[in-house]
Design an enzyme around this catalytic site. Structure first.
Site, mmCIF file in Angstrom:
data_model
loop_
_atom_site.group_PDB
_atom_site.id
_atom_site.type_symbol
_atom_site.label_atom_id
_atom_site.label_comp_id
_atom_site.label_asym_id
_atom_site.label_seq_id
_atom_site.Cartn_x
_atom_site.Cartn_y
_atom_site.Cartn_z
ATOM 1 N N SER A 15 2.360 28.935 26.538
ATOM 2 C CA SER A 15 2.039 30.398 26.692
ATOM 3 C C SER A 15 1.360 30.712 28.011
ATOM 4 O O SER A 15 0.845 29.992 28.541
ATOM 5 C CB SER A 15 1.188 30.863 25.462
ATOM 6 O OG SER A 15 1.831 30.579 24.121
ATOM 7 N N CYS A 16 1.571 31.960 28.255
ATOM 8 C CA CYS A 16 1.037 32.448 29.556
ATOM 9 C C CYS A 16 -0.467 32.019 29.308
ATOM 10 O O CYS A 16 -1.253 32.257 28.524
ATOM 11 C CB CYS A 16 1.364 34.091 29.504
ATOM 12 S SG CYS A 16 0.459 34.708 30.837
ATOM 13 N N PRO A 17 -1.013 31.817 30.472
ATOM 14 C CA PRO A 17 -0.560 31.671 32.012
ATOM 15 C C PRO A 17 -0.221 30.092 32.241
ATOM 16 O O PRO A 17 0.252 29.871 33.482
ATOM 17 C CB PRO A 17 -1.937 31.741 32.747
ATOM 18 C CG PRO A 17 -2.910 31.527 32.083
ATOM 19 C CD PRO A 17 -2.505 31.517 30.624
ATOM 20 N N ASP A 42 8.097 31.103 26.608
ATOM 21 C CA ASP A 42 7.080 32.137 26.657
ATOM 22 C C ASP A 42 8.002 33.559 27.136
ATOM 23 O O ASP A 42 8.533 33.621 28.246
ATOM 24 C CB ASP A 42 6.113 31.879 27.500
ATOM 25 C CG ASP A 42 5.150 33.076 27.803
ATOM 26 O OD1 ASP A 42 5.211 34.040 26.994
ATOM 27 O OD2 ASP A 42 4.234 32.989 28.404
ATOM 28 N N ASP A 48 6.332 36.843 34.661
ATOM 29 C CA ASP A 48 5.151 35.992 35.606
ATOM 30 C C ASP A 48 6.022 35.091 36.585
ATOM 31 O O ASP A 48 5.454 34.960 37.655
ATOM 32 C CB ASP A 48 4.549 35.086 34.579
ATOM 33 C CG ASP A 48 3.741 36.004 33.728
ATOM 34 O OD1 ASP A 48 3.346 37.252 34.092
ATOM 35 O OD2 ASP A 48 3.106 35.481 32.586
#
Length: 78
Positions: A15-17, A42, A48
Site C-alpha cells: 500500500s501507499c507509499p 494499490d 503516485d
C-alpha cells in the site's frame, strides 16, 4: 507492453507509499535509460507512480490497467 529488456518488479500487495518508495530505491541502482516494469495492486499507484516519475526525472513509457492491478513501464532518467 514492450518490456523485453526491462527488469520486472512485483509490488502487488503493498500500500501507499511503499510502491513509490521501493520503485525509487530500485531505480537508483539502475543506469540511465534502463527500463523497469512495475506491477502494483494499490489503486493510488495510478496517481503516485506518474507523479513520482515526473518529479524525479524518469520517463513513464507506458501505464496499463490489469485485472490484478496496474503495470507501469519506466525508463530511468539521468
Amino acid at each position: 507492453m514492450e518490456a523485453a529488456n526491462a527488469e520486472f518488479y512485483d509490488l502487488r500487495g503493498l500500500s501507499c507509499p511503499m510502491p513509490v518508495l521501493k520503485t525509487r530505491r530500485r531505480l537508483r541502482d539502475m543506469r540511465p535509460g534502463q527500463q523497469l516494469a512495475v506491477l502494483t495492486s494499490d489503486p493510488l499507484a495510478v496517481i503516485d507512480i506518474p507523479a513520482f516519475c515526473q518529479e524525479d526525472g524518469h520517463v513513464l513509457l507506458k501505464s496499463e490497467g490489469l485485472s490484478m492491478g496496474h503495470r507501469f513501464l519506466i525508463a530511468r532518467g539521468d
